[in-house]
Each structure stands twice: as C-alpha cells, then as structure tokens.
Write an enzyme that holds these catalytic residues in place. Sequence first.
Site: not given
Length: 438
Positions: A275-277
Amino acid sequence: MTELSKLDLLASKIGSRHVVVAIYGLGYVGLPLALRFAEVGLKVIGFDIDADKVRKLNSNESYIERITPEKLLAARTAGFEATSDFSRTAEADALIVCVPTPLDAHRAPDLSFVTNTVDSLMPYFRSGQLLSLESTTWPGTTDEILAPRLRAQGFTPGADCALVFSPEREDPGNPDYGTKDIPKVIGGATPRCLELGTALYQLAIRTMVPVSSTRAAEMTKLLENIHRAVNIGLVNEMKIVADRMGIDIHEVIRAAATKPFGFVPYTPGPGLGGHCIPIDPFYLTWKAKEYAINTRFIELAGEINHYMPHWVVGKIADSLNEQGRSVKGSRILVLGVSYKRNIDDCRESPALEIMDLLRGKGAQVAYSDPHVPRLPKLREYEFDLESVNLDSESLRTFDCVVLTTDHDGFDYDLLAKESMLLVDTRGRFTTAGNIVSA
C-alpha cells in the site's frame, strides 16, 4: 479548570499510563499498533467500520496471518476491545488515525478514508484530546485538512487539544523490526503538541524522532518510500536492458553488492506492491504541481514500475510461443499473490495485475500461495479463486508456472523438476531448460 490545564491533565494521564488510546482503522498498521499499546498496559479502543473485523477481534479471531489468536486474547485481557461505535471516541484521550490513503482513478490522492474517519469522530471530540494521523499523505495534509476541522468545532491545536502527524513504518514479515523496534518520526502542529505526542508514543515505541513540523514528518515518510520506488524502478529498467543483452541481472547485482561503499543492492521483480511504494510517490507529485514543479524523476520511476507486469506477461507469451503455444487457452499457475515474501497482504500486488492481464489474453489462470488460501475481495479485480496445492501431479497440469512472490514455503526443487515451463521473476532459479528468467 482552564482549557490549558486540560492539556496538563492529558500530560499527567500519559505520564501515569492512565491514558486511553483509540485506534481508527484496524488493518495491517492499526491493529499491530493497538496491540502494542495494550501490551504496555494501556486501555485501547479499536474502531473499524467493518463489522466483521470487529466481531472477529472481539472473539479472538485474527484476519492477519502474523497476529495470532493468542496475541488477541492477551490484548483483550489487557483491556483492548474493538467497536464500530464512533460515539465511544469521547472515552479516549489519544485518537490515532490509521486508515488507507489510496489513489483515485486519475492517480490523484484519495483522502476520503481520512476525512470520513475524522468527520465521524469530530462530533465526539472534546477538549484535552490528542489527534494523531499516521496515514501516508502529502505535505500539508495535517495543517490543511485536519486542523481546519478542529477549528471549525472550536478547538485550537496546542491550546485545548493536540494535533500531530506520525507516519507508520510497519514492515510486515520483518523478523527483526516489529512495531516497538522501528524508530518513530513525529511532528506537531505546535511545540506543545509535539511534546504530548512524543510522550504518548514513547510509552510503546523505543525510539522517537521528533521533527520541526507536521509537514516535515509528512515529507519524511514520502522520501523514504520514494527512495525505494526510484531505486526499484532503476533496477527494473536495468533488468530489461540486461535481459536484452543476455546478461543475468541478479549475478550483476550480487557482484556489485560486494563493493563495501557507495552501492545499496535493490532487487528487480514483477512490479511494485503493497500500500506504500506504488502509491505514496504520487502524493508528492500531485502536491508539487501546486508549486509549479514537475517531479519527472519520480514519475519516470513510477512508469517503469507500472510497466513491469506487462513486461512479465510479454516474457510469458514469448516463452509459450517457443513451445508452440499461445497464451490464449493455456493453463497458467501464478506462484505467490501477496506483494512480498512470507506475508498474507495482497494490496497492490503485481501478481494480481499479471493474472488479470493473462486472463484478458484468454489464459486459464490459477494461483498457489501458502499465505493466502483464498483471494480476498479486491476493489480492482474480480477473482473467485482458491490456492492450488503444489505437488508433482498438479504442476504437470499447467502449461506455464510463473514465480511472482518467492515465499520460503515453496518447494523450489519440486518446481524446477516438475514444471513444464517455469518463468522466474525473482531470480530464485538458474536459467536452464524449462526455466526462463523474467
């Protein structure tokens, strides 16, 4: 009692460990944080709009692989409970928001989870409470989105309430760094807010890293993730170049990594997941446009990483063609649907994009993943699939096997021996015979 003394009372509650903590969003970030606060003896109320999650947690049932029923029982014994009733916000002293911040269809920030959560708790907000945002977002969100909502209800950060931003740094599957071990960056709307927020988190986190403002904390999280996204984009592009030149990029990386300075090894793969990079860099590119800045370097890395599933599908098609088969009608087994090894989190997994692309080309797609027995409901894709058990007989029924996530639980000797065609996107195998690097 003056309003200022209510912040003194909050400080006293934190100092005496009588502070009640509320966590909003009981997913891969919020739930571990809630359990950590419970572990150090604080009463914790967990909020989630998913009634099934609430029911499971209050019955000691886990929906995250690494969180065992035993951990939930220990937390509930210590005073943790889950609820969907936002009116219970009034019972808490510290409110921590840990909800998703995805992109919309146009790759612009979607803060609806944050704003909906804050709007749901605001009717029950009171003087002397601390509000902390952990969701990754663009610099200025805390100042421009949260602070005005507090002021609209008559609250002033630093005077009668506290407002901080402290980005999550969870690394699922990391055996060395759990929630308590990862240094915690924090910025406050005022020095008093920073002081109170730091004191709160210090109860559960070993090392605090205060910065000058919420904007600096927001930018810190983006820099961390953009650093990874750009370097992964670079090594993915190098993989494509090396492949065309007939060079093993993994051999090159291993050799380069022997340099004791000036080089940090990153490994290529089938794309970016989690969900971040894949998401966070675009929060900065969007905000930068407000300042008439084009973040070309970041956007280029995003384009390369977004392209990788398409490149893998092209390699699969080429490999099948060499065996006289087309993608259409072929039975293809994808190994690993979580976004990284040894976890059960499928969010933004490139494996799912690869499966969708293959299905669009007429392939019969299946998957195997020891950490994901059945694919969950997903916003982007519609799959109704269960994990295939791997053995000699099942492997021989597939025209192509694609390694997308290299879990330790896979039997790699069996895969190499029994797969008719094995496409390796992770560098686990030596290219030979039925094994193709992608």
